[in-house]
Design a protein around this motif. Structure first.
Motif, PDB file in Angstrom:
ATOM      1  N   ARG A  16     -47.056 -78.067 -83.402  1.00  0.00           N
ATOM      2  CA  ARG A  16     -47.547 -78.798 -83.791  1.00  0.00           C
ATOM      3  C   ARG A  16     -45.632 -79.711 -84.165  1.00  0.00           C
ATOM      4  O   ARG A  16     -46.171 -80.979 -84.132  1.00  0.00           O
ATOM      5  CB  ARG A  16     -48.521 -79.063 -85.220  1.00  0.00           C
ATOM      6  N   GLU A  17     -45.000 -78.773 -84.760  1.00  0.00           N
ATOM      7  CA  GLU A  17     -44.175 -79.458 -85.513  1.00  0.00           C
ATOM      8  C   GLU A  17     -42.750 -79.489 -83.674  1.00  0.00           C
ATOM      9  O   GLU A  17     -42.393 -80.612 -84.602  1.00  0.00           O
ATOM     10  CB  GLU A  17     -43.742 -77.471 -86.668  1.00  0.00           C
ATOM     11  N   GLY A  18     -42.865 -79.384 -82.690  1.00  0.00           N
ATOM     12  CA  GLY A  18     -42.712 -79.566 -81.524  1.00  0.00           C
ATOM     13  C   GLY A  18     -42.624 -80.809 -81.384  1.00  0.00           C
ATOM     14  O   GLY A  18     -42.465 -81.500 -80.629  1.00  0.00           O
ATOM     15  N   ALA A  45     -33.715 -88.496 -86.845  1.00  0.00           N
ATOM     16  CA  ALA A  45     -32.968 -87.778 -88.222  1.00  0.00           C
ATOM     17  C   ALA A  45     -34.700 -87.837 -88.606  1.00  0.00           C
ATOM     18  O   ALA A  45     -35.033 -86.119 -89.163  1.00  0.00           O
ATOM     19  CB  ALA A  45     -32.563 -88.797 -89.791  1.00  0.00           C
ATOM     20  N   GLN A  46     -35.848 -87.570 -88.498  1.00  0.00           N
ATOM     21  CA  GLN A  46     -36.863 -87.401 -88.268  1.00  0.00           C
ATOM     22  C   GLN A  46     -37.179 -86.482 -87.506  1.00  0.00           C
ATOM     23  O   GLN A  46     -37.892 -85.266 -88.232  1.00  0.00           O
ATOM     24  CB  GLN A  46     -38.122 -88.478 -88.858  1.00  0.00           C
ATOM     25  N   ALA A  47     -36.504 -86.722 -86.049  1.00  0.00           N
ATOM     26  CA  ALA A  47     -37.456 -85.035 -85.552  1.00  0.00           C
ATOM     27  C   ALA A  47     -36.521 -84.448 -86.065  1.00  0.00           C
ATOM     28  O   ALA A  47     -36.564 -83.365 -85.040  1.00  0.00           O
ATOM     29  CB  ALA A  47     -36.866 -86.425 -83.588  1.00  0.00           C
ATOM     30  N   GLU A  49     -35.616 -83.661 -88.792  1.00  0.00           N
ATOM     31  CA  GLU A  49     -36.484 -82.076 -89.524  1.00  0.00           C
ATOM     32  C   GLU A  49     -37.594 -81.511 -89.062  1.00  0.00           C
ATOM     33  O   GLU A  49     -38.272 -80.113 -89.197  1.00  0.00           O
ATOM     34  CB  GLU A  49     -37.226 -83.481 -90.830  1.00  0.00           C
ATOM     35  N   GLU A  50     -37.929 -81.921 -88.048  1.00  0.00           N
ATOM     36  CA  GLU A  50     -39.394 -81.694 -87.151  1.00  0.00           C
ATOM     37  C   GLU A  50     -38.637 -80.415 -86.573  1.00  0.00           C
ATOM     38  O   GLU A  50     -39.805 -79.514 -86.371  1.00  0.00           O
ATOM     39  CB  GLU A  50     -39.672 -82.645 -86.533  1.00  0.00           C
ATOM     40  N   LYS A  51     -37.383 -80.385 -86.268  1.00  0.00           N
ATOM     41  CA  LYS A  51     -37.650 -79.178 -85.308  1.00  0.00           C
ATOM     42  C   LYS A  51     -37.051 -78.071 -85.915  1.00  0.00           C
ATOM     43  O   LYS A  51     -36.559 -77.400 -85.901  1.00  0.00           O
ATOM     44  CB  LYS A  51     -35.608 -79.672 -84.448  1.00  0.00           C
ATOM     45  N   LEU A  52     -36.543 -78.359 -87.593  1.00  0.00           N
ATOM     46  CA  LEU A  52     -36.081 -77.787 -88.135  1.00  0.00           C
ATOM     47  C   LEU A  52     -37.726 -76.961 -88.788  1.00  0.00           C
ATOM     48  O   LEU A  52     -37.702 -75.998 -89.682  1.00  0.00           O
ATOM     49  CB  LEU A  52     -35.229 -78.193 -89.472  1.00  0.00           C
ATOM     50  N   HIS A  53     -38.552 -77.377 -88.813  1.00  0.00           N
ATOM     51  CA  HIS A  53     -39.741 -77.187 -89.431  1.00  0.00           C
ATOM     52  C   HIS A  53     -40.298 -76.038 -88.377  1.00  0.00           C
ATOM     53  O   HIS A  53     -40.830 -75.087 -88.870  1.00  0.00           O
ATOM     54  CB  HIS A  53     -40.956 -78.364 -89.670  1.00  0.00           C
ATOM     55  N   MET A  54     -40.056 -76.449 -87.588  1.00  0.00           N
ATOM     56  CA  MET A  54     -40.439 -75.888 -85.833  1.00  0.00           C
ATOM     57  C   MET A  54     -39.775 -74.220 -86.007  1.00  0.00           C
ATOM     58  O   MET A  54     -40.459 -72.926 -86.586  1.00  0.00           O
ATOM     59  CB  MET A  54     -40.377 -76.014 -85.036  1.00  0.00           C
ATOM     60  N   HIS A  93     -50.181 -88.939 -88.040  1.00  0.00           N
ATOM     61  CA  HIS A  93     -49.143 -88.343 -87.411  1.00  0.00           C
ATOM     62  C   HIS A  93     -49.263 -87.106 -88.850  1.00  0.00           C
ATOM     63  O   HIS A  93     -49.653 -85.720 -88.259  1.00  0.00           O
ATOM     64  CB  HIS A  93     -48.730 -88.173 -86.752  1.00  0.00           C
ATOM     65  N   GLU A  94     -48.990 -87.636 -89.745  1.00  0.00           N
ATOM     66  CA  GLU A  94     -47.900 -86.351 -90.983  1.00  0.00           C
ATOM     67  C   GLU A  94     -49.598 -85.639 -91.484  1.00  0.00           C
ATOM     68  O   GLU A  94     -49.394 -85.301 -92.147  1.00  0.00           O
ATOM     69  CB  GLU A  94     -47.103 -87.298 -91.554  1.00  0.00           C
ATOM     70  N   GLU A  95     -50.546 -87.374 -91.294  1.00  0.00           N
ATOM     71  CA  GLU A  95     -52.180 -86.541 -92.180  1.00  0.00           C
ATOM     72  C   GLU A  95     -52.217 -85.570 -91.279  1.00  0.00           C
ATOM     73  O   GLU A  95     -53.306 -84.579 -92.238  1.00  0.00           O
ATOM     74  CB  GLU A  95     -52.318 -88.445 -92.692  1.00  0.00           C
ATOM     75  N   PHE A  96     -52.716 -85.747 -90.045  1.00  0.00           N
ATOM     76  CA  PHE A  96     -52.554 -84.134 -89.417  1.00  0.00           C
ATOM     77  C   PHE A  96     -52.088 -83.370 -89.567  1.00  0.00           C
ATOM     78  O   PHE A  96     -52.697 -82.508 -89.352  1.00  0.00           O
ATOM     79  CB  PHE A  96     -52.596 -85.039 -87.747  1.00  0.00           C
ATOM     80  N   VAL A  97     -50.673 -83.544 -89.492  1.00  0.00           N
ATOM     81  CA  VAL A  97     -49.873 -82.518 -89.941  1.00  0.00           C
ATOM     82  C   VAL A  97     -50.218 -81.868 -91.754  1.00  0.00           C
ATOM     83  O   VAL A  97     -51.059 -80.756 -91.842  1.00  0.00           O
ATOM     84  CB  VAL A  97     -48.014 -82.346 -89.868  1.00  0.00           C
ATOM     85  N   THR A  98     -50.764 -82.505 -92.383  1.00  0.00           N
ATOM     86  CA  THR A  98     -51.102 -81.919 -93.130  1.00  0.00           C
ATOM     87  C   THR A  98     -52.444 -80.873 -93.246  1.00  0.00           C
ATOM     88  O   THR A  98     -52.355 -80.280 -94.111  1.00  0.00           O
ATOM     89  CB  THR A  98     -51.197 -83.505 -94.510  1.00  0.00           C
ATOM     90  N   GLU A 126     -43.643 -80.550 -99.287  1.00  0.00           N
ATOM     91  CA  GLU A 126     -42.468 -81.083 -98.402  1.00  0.00           C
ATOM     92  C   GLU A 126     -43.528 -82.678 -97.397  1.00  0.00           C
ATOM     93  O   GLU A 126     -43.208 -83.579 -97.422  1.00  0.00           O
ATOM     94  CB  GLU A 126     -42.091 -80.731 -97.053  1.00  0.00           C
ATOM     95  N   GLN A 127     -44.815 -82.853 -96.999  1.00  0.00           N
ATOM     96  CA  GLN A 127     -45.578 -83.103 -96.588  1.00  0.00           C
ATOM     97  C   GLN A 127     -46.097 -83.895 -97.647  1.00  0.00           C
ATOM     98  O   GLN A 127     -46.592 -85.571 -97.192  1.00  0.00           O
ATOM     99  CB  GLN A 127     -47.183 -82.480 -96.533  1.00  0.00           C
ATOM    100  N   VAL A 128     -46.311 -84.070 -98.674  1.00  0.00           N
ATOM    101  CA  VAL A 128     -46.300 -85.154 -99.978  1.00  0.00           C
ATOM    102  C   VAL A 128     -44.803 -86.024-100.277  1.00  0.00           C
ATOM    103  O   VAL A 128     -45.670 -87.001 -99.941  1.00  0.00           O
ATOM    104  CB  VAL A 128     -46.301 -84.453-101.457  1.00  0.00           C
ATOM    105  N   GLU A 129     -44.036 -85.527 -99.617  1.00  0.00           N
ATOM    106  CA  GLU A 129     -42.751 -86.201 -99.585  1.00  0.00           C
ATOM    107  C   GLU A 129     -42.835 -87.146 -98.434  1.00  0.00           C
ATOM    108  O   GLU A 129     -42.914 -88.508 -98.587  1.00  0.00           O
ATOM    109  CB  GLU A 129     -42.039 -85.745 -99.599  1.00  0.00           C
ATOM    110  N   GLU A 130     -43.209 -86.648 -96.937  1.00  0.00           N
ATOM    111  CA  GLU A 130     -43.447 -87.783 -96.141  1.00  0.00           C
ATOM    112  C   GLU A 130     -44.297 -88.247 -96.277  1.00  0.00           C
ATOM    113  O   GLU A 130     -44.214 -89.597 -95.030  1.00  0.00           O
ATOM    114  CB  GLU A 130     -43.777 -86.186 -94.655  1.00  0.00           C
ATOM    115  N   GLU A 131     -45.630 -88.053 -96.008  1.00  0.00           N
ATOM    116  CA  GLU A 131     -46.340 -89.045 -96.487  1.00  0.00           C
ATOM    117  C   GLU A 131     -46.326 -90.791 -97.071  1.00  0.00           C
ATOM    118  O   GLU A 131     -45.820 -91.314 -96.702  1.00  0.00           O
ATOM    119  CB  GLU A 131     -47.654 -88.625 -97.029  1.00  0.00           C
TER     120      GLU A 131
END
Ligand code: FEO
Length: 170
Positions: A16-18, A45-47, A49-54, A93-98, A126-131
């Motif tokens: 999901r992060e990928g 930049a967001q992409a 970050e997502e790679k780092l989450h992965m 999408h971020e709500e889905f990830v949360t 992190e999800q609170v911040e992203e949303e």
């Protein structure tokens, strides 16, 4: 040692992060080819970050005796109606990830896996911040109106929250 159930759901999160990284890259490409280099920069930049989450999930699984699996990724949507459409999709999408992170948290409580529970707290915040960051962007789009996209594109990078731009240790 990770229980198999926890290992599997953490591997699901790698996928999901990928996918998130690829979705934001597809959006960045759309923005860049539609004259919105500021929006593209935000999405690139967001992409990252997502790679780092992965990577964070990968390293965690491997460190705890499991095996991180690199999945095939679904092709993300690549066409959008306008910039509001892009950021509505980011928020969805971020709500889905949360929701996905919360499912893992819930499983760790069921399995009494407090180490993984602890590891996940970074993602919960992190999800609170992203949303919040994406909701701010949607509010600005509403304020500016779609006729003033030049100003929005010029200023969007200043809307990145400090937490969103910090580099998590993978
Ligand atoms: Fe890694 Fe934007 O969730």
């Amino acid at each position: 040692m990770l229980k198999k159930t926890v290992e599997d759901i953490c591997n699901r999160q790698i996928e999901r992060e990928g996918f998130s990284a690829n979705l934001y890259l597809a959006m960045a490409s759309w923005a860049e080819t539609n004259g919105m280099s500021g929006v593209a920069q935000w999405l690139y930049a967001q992409a990252e970050e997502e790679k780092l989450h992965m990577l964070k999930f990968m390293k965690y699984i491997n460190e705890r005796g499991g095996k991180a699996v690199i999945p095939a990724l679904e092709k993300p949507r690549s066409e959008f109606n306008d910039i509001e459409d892009v950021f509505r999709e980011v928020l969805n999408h971020e709500e889905f990830v949360t929701g996905s992170i919360n499912e893992i948290v819930s499983l760790t409580l069921e399995e009494k896996d407090f180490n993984t529970h602890n590891f996940l707290q970074w993602f919960v915040f992190e999800q609170v911040e992203e949303e919040a960051s994406v909701r701010t962007i949607l509010d600005k789009i509403k304020l500016l109106g779609k006729t003033n996209m030049y100003q929005f594109d010029r200023d969007i990078m200043s809307l990145r929250s400090p937490a969103a731009s910090s580099q998590p240790t993978a």
